[in-house]
Design a protein around this motif. Structure first.
Motif, PDB file in Angstrom:
ATOM      1  N   GLU A 104      59.666 107.901  38.803  1.00  0.00           N
ATOM      2  CA  GLU A 104      60.908 106.842  38.231  1.00  0.00           C
ATOM      3  C   GLU A 104      62.086 106.819  39.354  1.00  0.00           C
ATOM      4  O   GLU A 104      62.734 107.769  39.572  1.00  0.00           O
ATOM      5  CB  GLU A 104      61.368 107.468  37.143  1.00  0.00           C
ATOM      6  N   VAL A 105      62.243 105.443  39.523  1.00  0.00           N
ATOM      7  CA  VAL A 105      63.193 105.134  40.626  1.00  0.00           C
ATOM      8  C   VAL A 105      64.332 104.252  40.070  1.00  0.00           C
ATOM      9  O   VAL A 105      63.949 103.412  39.228  1.00  0.00           O
ATOM     10  CB  VAL A 105      62.558 104.565  41.654  1.00  0.00           C
ATOM     11  N   MET A 106      65.491 104.213  40.513  1.00  0.00           N
ATOM     12  CA  MET A 106      66.545 103.441  40.171  1.00  0.00           C
ATOM     13  C   MET A 106      66.034 101.845  40.349  1.00  0.00           C
ATOM     14  O   MET A 106      65.510 101.370  41.245  1.00  0.00           O
ATOM     15  CB  MET A 106      67.545 103.722  40.751  1.00  0.00           C
ATOM     16  N   ARG A 107      66.335 100.947  39.504  1.00  0.00           N
ATOM     17  CA  ARG A 107      66.119  99.527  39.553  1.00  0.00           C
ATOM     18  C   ARG A 107      66.502  98.921  40.611  1.00  0.00           C
ATOM     19  O   ARG A 107      67.712  99.322  41.520  1.00  0.00           O
ATOM     20  CB  ARG A 107      66.392  98.682  38.402  1.00  0.00           C
ATOM     21  N   LEU A 108      65.826  98.170  41.682  1.00  0.00           N
ATOM     22  CA  LEU A 108      66.299  97.602  42.842  1.00  0.00           C
ATOM     23  C   LEU A 108      67.770  96.875  42.797  1.00  0.00           C
ATOM     24  O   LEU A 108      68.566  97.182  43.413  1.00  0.00           O
ATOM     25  CB  LEU A 108      65.222  96.597  43.512  1.00  0.00           C
ATOM     26  N   ASP A 109      67.808  96.012  41.675  1.00  0.00           N
ATOM     27  CA  ASP A 109      69.321  95.438  41.496  1.00  0.00           C
ATOM     28  C   ASP A 109      70.370  96.196  41.270  1.00  0.00           C
ATOM     29  O   ASP A 109      71.382  96.220  41.859  1.00  0.00           O
ATOM     30  CB  ASP A 109      69.015  94.214  40.486  1.00  0.00           C
ATOM     31  N   HIS A 110      70.028  97.449  40.674  1.00  0.00           N
ATOM     32  CA  HIS A 110      71.225  98.453  40.432  1.00  0.00           C
ATOM     33  C   HIS A 110      71.316  99.217  41.692  1.00  0.00           C
ATOM     34  O   HIS A 110      72.523  99.378  42.065  1.00  0.00           O
ATOM     35  CB  HIS A 110      70.915  99.410  39.316  1.00  0.00           C
ATOM     36  N   LEU A 111      70.356  99.510  42.625  1.00  0.00           N
ATOM     37  CA  LEU A 111      70.573 100.175  43.732  1.00  0.00           C
ATOM     38  C   LEU A 111      71.186  99.127  44.518  1.00  0.00           C
ATOM     39  O   LEU A 111      72.260  99.754  45.451  1.00  0.00           O
ATOM     40  CB  LEU A 111      69.138 100.540  44.222  1.00  0.00           C
ATOM     41  N   LEU A 112      71.054  98.109  44.901  1.00  0.00           N
ATOM     42  CA  LEU A 112      71.553  97.290  45.717  1.00  0.00           C
ATOM     43  C   LEU A 112      73.000  97.056  45.407  1.00  0.00           C
ATOM     44  O   LEU A 112      74.206  97.127  46.160  1.00  0.00           O
ATOM     45  CB  LEU A 112      71.137  95.961  45.852  1.00  0.00           C
ATOM     46  N   SER A 113      73.372  97.150  44.019  1.00  0.00           N
ATOM     47  CA  SER A 113      74.800  96.681  43.652  1.00  0.00           C
ATOM     48  C   SER A 113      75.629  98.234  43.894  1.00  0.00           C
ATOM     49  O   SER A 113      76.738  98.185  44.300  1.00  0.00           O
ATOM     50  CB  SER A 113      74.868  96.627  42.251  1.00  0.00           C
ATOM     51  N   TYR A 114      75.006  99.136  43.476  1.00  0.00           N
ATOM     52  CA  TYR A 114      75.581 100.440  43.596  1.00  0.00           C
ATOM     53  C   TYR A 114      75.905 100.860  45.300  1.00  0.00           C
ATOM     54  O   TYR A 114      77.065 100.968  45.234  1.00  0.00           O
ATOM     55  CB  TYR A 114      74.650 101.693  43.104  1.00  0.00           C
ATOM     56  N   LYS A 115      74.893 100.533  46.022  1.00  0.00           N
ATOM     57  CA  LYS A 115      75.291 100.695  47.440  1.00  0.00           C
ATOM     58  C   LYS A 115      76.198  99.674  48.133  1.00  0.00           C
ATOM     59  O   LYS A 115      77.004 100.257  48.893  1.00  0.00           O
ATOM     60  CB  LYS A 115      73.844 100.773  48.279  1.00  0.00           C
ATOM     61  N   ALA A 116      76.187  98.514  47.569  1.00  0.00           N
ATOM     62  CA  ALA A 116      77.234  97.549  48.347  1.00  0.00           C
ATOM     63  C   ALA A 116      78.465  97.750  47.713  1.00  0.00           C
ATOM     64  O   ALA A 116      79.471  97.660  48.554  1.00  0.00           O
ATOM     65  CB  ALA A 116      76.731  96.216  47.598  1.00  0.00           C
ATOM     66  N   GLN A 117      78.768  98.364  46.527  1.00  0.00           N
ATOM     67  CA  GLN A 117      80.011  98.860  46.164  1.00  0.00           C
ATOM     68  C   GLN A 117      80.440 100.387  46.615  1.00  0.00           C
ATOM     69  O   GLN A 117      81.611 100.065  46.932  1.00  0.00           O
ATOM     70  CB  GLN A 117      80.089  98.727  44.506  1.00  0.00           C
ATOM     71  N   LEU A 118      79.831 100.969  46.992  1.00  0.00           N
ATOM     72  CA  LEU A 118      80.143 102.237  47.601  1.00  0.00           C
ATOM     73  C   LEU A 118      80.571 102.318  49.017  1.00  0.00           C
ATOM     74  O   LEU A 118      81.614 102.557  49.522  1.00  0.00           O
ATOM     75  CB  LEU A 118      78.913 103.312  47.281  1.00  0.00           C
ATOM     76  N   ALA A 119      79.789 101.285  49.608  1.00  0.00           N
ATOM     77  CA  ALA A 119      80.256 100.528  50.812  1.00  0.00           C
ATOM     78  C   ALA A 119      80.586 101.296  52.072  1.00  0.00           C
ATOM     79  O   ALA A 119      81.090 101.080  52.899  1.00  0.00           O
ATOM     80  CB  ALA A 119      81.271  99.722  50.872  1.00  0.00           C
ATOM     81  N   ARG A 120      79.766 102.841  51.922  1.00  0.00           N
ATOM     82  CA  ARG A 120      79.775 103.554  53.147  1.00  0.00           C
ATOM     83  C   ARG A 120      79.042 103.110  53.929  1.00  0.00           C
ATOM     84  O   ARG A 120      78.126 102.048  53.878  1.00  0.00           O
ATOM     85  CB  ARG A 120      79.421 104.914  52.595  1.00  0.00           C
ATOM     86  N   ASP A 121      79.087 103.291  55.444  1.00  0.00           N
ATOM     87  CA  ASP A 121      78.006 102.836  56.419  1.00  0.00           C
ATOM     88  C   ASP A 121      76.668 102.853  56.231  1.00  0.00           C
ATOM     89  O   ASP A 121      75.811 102.198  56.356  1.00  0.00           O
ATOM     90  CB  ASP A 121      78.466 103.514  57.947  1.00  0.00           C
ATOM     91  N   VAL A 122      76.258 104.268  55.624  1.00  0.00           N
ATOM     92  CA  VAL A 122      74.879 104.458  55.378  1.00  0.00           C
ATOM     93  C   VAL A 122      74.554 103.674  54.084  1.00  0.00           C
ATOM     94  O   VAL A 122      73.271 103.014  54.120  1.00  0.00           O
ATOM     95  CB  VAL A 122      74.540 105.929  54.983  1.00  0.00           C
ATOM     96  N   ASP A 123      75.391 103.429  53.344  1.00  0.00           N
ATOM     97  CA  ASP A 123      74.913 102.502  52.110  1.00  0.00           C
ATOM     98  C   ASP A 123      74.962 100.799  52.534  1.00  0.00           C
ATOM     99  O   ASP A 123      73.842 100.322  51.911  1.00  0.00           O
ATOM    100  CB  ASP A 123      75.722 102.491  50.966  1.00  0.00           C
ATOM    101  N   LEU A 124      75.816 100.527  53.422  1.00  0.00           N
ATOM    102  CA  LEU A 124      75.630  99.084  53.754  1.00  0.00           C
ATOM    103  C   LEU A 124      74.377  98.842  54.583  1.00  0.00           C
ATOM    104  O   LEU A 124      73.740  97.818  54.657  1.00  0.00           O
ATOM    105  CB  LEU A 124      76.989  98.642  54.632  1.00  0.00           C
ATOM    106  N   ASP A 125      73.886  99.868  55.422  1.00  0.00           N
ATOM    107  CA  ASP A 125      72.737 100.035  56.264  1.00  0.00           C
ATOM    108  C   ASP A 125      71.814  99.825  55.242  1.00  0.00           C
ATOM    109  O   ASP A 125      70.530  99.069  55.447  1.00  0.00           O
ATOM    110  CB  ASP A 125      72.771 101.196  57.033  1.00  0.00           C
ATOM    111  N   ASP A 126      71.406 100.811  54.444  1.00  0.00           N
ATOM    112  CA  ASP A 126      70.650 100.494  53.144  1.00  0.00           C
ATOM    113  C   ASP A 126      70.420  99.327  52.585  1.00  0.00           C
ATOM    114  O   ASP A 126      69.241  98.521  52.427  1.00  0.00           O
ATOM    115  CB  ASP A 126      70.565 101.508  52.151  1.00  0.00           C
ATOM    116  N   VAL A 127      71.637  98.500  52.313  1.00  0.00           N
ATOM    117  CA  VAL A 127      71.461  97.227  51.664  1.00  0.00           C
ATOM    118  C   VAL A 127      70.804  96.285  52.707  1.00  0.00           C
ATOM    119  O   VAL A 127      69.980  95.418  52.145  1.00  0.00           O
ATOM    120  CB  VAL A 127      72.870  96.682  51.300  1.00  0.00           C
ATOM    121  N   CYS A 128      71.158  96.228  54.094  1.00  0.00           N
ATOM    122  CA  CYS A 128      70.726  95.206  55.024  1.00  0.00           C
ATOM    123  C   CYS A 128      69.305  95.538  55.273  1.00  0.00           C
ATOM    124  O   CYS A 128      68.401  94.672  55.146  1.00  0.00           O
ATOM    125  CB  CYS A 128      71.303  95.772  56.320  1.00  0.00           C
ATOM    126  N   ARG A 129      68.823  96.764  55.273  1.00  0.00           N
ATOM    127  CA  ARG A 129      67.369  97.306  55.417  1.00  0.00           C
ATOM    128  C   ARG A 129      66.622  96.552  54.202  1.00  0.00           C
ATOM    129  O   ARG A 129      65.232  96.273  54.252  1.00  0.00           O
ATOM    130  CB  ARG A 129      67.264  98.649  55.584  1.00  0.00           C
TER     131      ARG A 129
END
Length: 157
Positions: free
Chosen positions: A126-151
């Motif tokens: 069971e994995v976090m929904r993609l839309d939730h993951l993208l939103s969460y990582k974009a808001q957290l906005a650490r370099d690693v999270d923004l890298d994940d959003v781009c990837r």
């Protein structure tokens, strides 16, 4: 290979004990096609299961169960090291992260019924929904999270 071992170590227990869980963070991004190096195994579980999970991993525990707060998170959970890999368990109770863009704390409403089943390391989990993951990582906005959003955006086209 050690990420796979750490992953199976915690998922085996959660599934054996029928504990709802949600894979999040870099491992969730990996499940959707991100290919960056993993740093740890991150999961949400219900608050009520925290003591049992902490007891299961007592020989590998490095933190908690306790409240943890830094500049990015205000969470309750526990942490283990399994085969040199951090396994970080966060509960669904009063879970917040700091939104860099808006300079404010955001409450996370963890809904274990909203997960998506994905295959990781040969098993369905069971994995976090993609839309939730993208939103969460974009808001957290650490370099690693923004890298994940781009990837992730590249992986899903």
């Amino acid at each position: 290979m050690s990420y796979e071992n750490a992953f199976h170590w915690i998922i085996d227990f959660l599934e054996q004990e029928s504990v709802p869980y949600m894979i999040m963070g870099g491992l969730a991004a990996y499940a959707y096609g991100s290919e960056r190096e993993l740093y740890d195994v991150d999961l949400y579980i219900p608050q009520l299961a925290l003591a049992a999970v902490a007891d299961y991993g007592k020989g590998a525990k490095t933190f908690g169960p306790s409240r943890y707060k830094d500049e990015f998170w205000d969470i309750e959970g526990t942490q283990f090291v399994v085969d040199s890999v951090k396994v970080e368990i966060t509960t669904d109770h009063n879970c917040r992260f700091f939104c860099e863009k808006d300079s404010m704390w955001i409450e996370q409403n963890i809904d274990f019924d909203s997960t998506v089943t994905k295959t990781l390391f040969g098993r369905e989990v069971e994995v976090m929904r993609l839309d939730h993951l993208l939103s969460y990582k974009a808001q957290l906005a650490r370099d690693v999270d923004l890298d994940d959003v781009c990837r992730l955006e590249e992986a899903i086209g």
